[in-house]
Motif scaffolding. Structure first.
Motif, PDB file in Angstrom:
ATOM      1  N   LEU A 184       1.271   8.531   1.553  1.00 62.07           N
ATOM      2  CA  LEU A 184      -0.176   8.336   1.474  1.00 62.07           C
ATOM      3  C   LEU A 184      -0.747   8.956   0.208  1.00 62.07           C
ATOM      4  O   LEU A 184      -1.602   8.352  -0.467  1.00 62.07           O
ATOM      5  CB  LEU A 184      -0.824   8.939   2.724  1.00 62.07           C
ATOM      6  N   VAL A 200      -2.946   2.160   0.117  1.00 64.03           N
ATOM      7  CA  VAL A 200      -3.461   3.385   0.718  1.00 64.03           C
ATOM      8  C   VAL A 200      -3.682   3.189   2.218  1.00 64.03           C
ATOM      9  O   VAL A 200      -3.323   4.057   3.045  1.00 64.03           O
ATOM     10  CB  VAL A 200      -4.765   3.814   0.019  1.00 64.03           C
ATOM     11  N   ALA A 229      -0.238   3.124   3.926  1.00 64.43           N
ATOM     12  CA  ALA A 229       0.342   4.461   4.038  1.00 64.43           C
ATOM     13  C   ALA A 229      -0.412   5.296   5.062  1.00 64.43           C
ATOM     14  O   ALA A 229       0.185   6.115   5.785  1.00 64.43           O
ATOM     15  CB  ALA A 229       0.325   5.138   2.674  1.00 64.43           C
ATOM     16  N   ASP A 230      -1.711   5.098   5.164  1.00 60.05           N
ATOM     17  CA  ASP A 230      -2.497   5.841   6.132  1.00 60.05           C
ATOM     18  C   ASP A 230      -2.101   5.463   7.565  1.00 60.05           C
ATOM     19  O   ASP A 230      -1.958   6.344   8.442  1.00 60.05           O
ATOM     20  CB  ASP A 230      -3.976   5.555   5.898  1.00 60.05           C
TER      21      ASP A 230
END
Length: 391
Positions: free
Chosen positions: A174, A115, A118-119
């Motif tokens: 994300l 996460v 992806a952020d």
């Protein structure tokens, strides 16, 4: 001389014994002949009132025999959605759960980092989009002033579109990473009871591994396979009475669905019956019973009174003080107040007295009479003389 005398005495003794034995044998034969010639006493069968039944008209229900296993209408397996180690299972077998309740927690460390990755990619894509947008705005102003050609503007437009697409892809990645992290926490899909716990904390499981089974006992049914001929007489709403293993009382049921296709191989049709709620019902119990299709007024006897030890069914009719065998034709079978009755279509008139099966085997032509009940013996008070004698 003495030898001849002894020989004569022995001969006399032997002859006397033979003579006595002959007389005894003759007397025994005479006694046997006299007993055989004496008239025999007639044997009369004493019957109790419970041994006699009457052919009477009853309303019998036509029914179909069924059997099957009890199962929950709503049940579900909780399966792993991601490949990860199990850190906690919050429930055990027999525990009640509600829909949405947290049941299993898997290790989410890897998904947390995905996460964050992806952020950051989304942040980078947003920055690239901002650069492309500023470049496009500047190039539009330069084209308007004639400093650059329209071809350069087209390149800026394409770069802006690519930057927007990259941002959307990063945002989608994300969301996927967040979903994978959320899938590490498994919740109950339905309310019910935990039936099986198929994994333990510390195990690393693959995707779609079964971890728990939940059953909802508020709605139970049985699935019965019936012949096509029997299914033709059924309709949704037909009532049934079932006997379930471990439950003494009968359970009511109702036909709710009939499968539109027959089973391959057996050609049987599956019928589904909803069971009335009962606290002792459990998934997997075996049930058997009858589905009532219709009822008719017929001449009937208890099924035990119809004897089947000959080529044709028959009954023992009590007529004129004698037992008479009478062939009958049977038809509909049904249960009334817990007793199984059978329809007699031919061979018997209404009101005929018939020997019940409880009387056992009785020879045809035997005489019978109704035994009078024996009064119970009562203990009388002892007389004064008796009390004096007992002292």
């Amino acid at each position: 001389m003495k030898r001849k005398l002894w020989f004569g005495l022995i001969l006399v003794v032997v002859l006397s014994a033979l003579l006595a034995g002959g007389r005894a044998l003759q007397s025994r034969r005479a006694a046997q002949a006299e007993a055989a010639s004496a008239p025999k006493a007639a044997v009369v069968l004493d019957l109790a009132a419970a041994d006699i039944v009457s052919a009477q008209r009853l309303e019998l229900q036509r029914s179909i025999v069924i059997s099957g296993s009890v199962r929950a209408v709503n049940s579900a397996f909780v399966k792993a959605r991601v490949a990860a180690e199990i850190t906690k299972i919050h429930v055990r077998e027999g525990q009640a759960v509600k829909a949405g309740q947290l049941l299993v927690q898997q290790d989410s460390t890897e998904f947390d980092w995905r996460v964050r990755q992806a952020d950051q990619q989304a942040i980078s894509a947003r920055a690239q989009l901002e650069i492309a947008q500023r470049s496009l705005a500047n190039n539009k102003a330069l084209v308007a002033q004639g400093f650059i050609s329209p071809t350069a503007l087209d390149t800026s437009v394409s770069n802006d579109a690519a930057a927007q697409a990259n941002l959307q892809a990063a945002l989608a990645a994300l969301e996927i990473a967040k979903k994978s992290r959320g899938d590490a926490s498994l919740v109950a899909p339905i309310s019910g009871l935990i039936a099986q716990r198929l994994a333990q904390p510390g195990e690393r499981v693959a995707i779609d591994t079964r971890l728990l089974e939940i059953v909802d006992l508020s709605q139970l049914e049985i699935e019965a396979a019936l012949a096509p001929d029997d299914v033709a007489a059924l309709r949704p709403g037909s009532l049934a009475r079932l006997q379930v293993d471990g439950i003494g009382a009968e359970i009511g049921a109702r036909v709710v669905r009939i499968n539109p296709t027959a089973q391959a191989g057996s050609r049987s049709v599956l019928v589904y019956l909803a069971l009335q709620p009962h606290p002792a019902l459990r998934q997997g119990l075996f049930a058997r019973g009858r589905i009532v299709t219709d009822s008719q007024q017929v001449l009937a006897l208890p099924a035990t009174a119809v004897r089947l030890d000959r080529a044709l069914p028959y009954v023992l009719v009590l007529e004129g003080g004698k037992v008479k065998a009478q062939n009958v034709t049977t038809g509909l079978r049904g249960t009334l107040d817990g007793v199984e009755f059978v329809e007699v279509t031919q061979g018997l008139l209404e009101g005929a007295k018939v020997l019940s099966g409880s009387a056992g085997s009785v020879a045809e032509g035997a005489a019978w009479r109704l035994a009078s009940p024996v009064a119970p013996a009562t203990a009388s008070a002892p007389t004064p003389a008796a009390r004096a004698a007992s002292r």
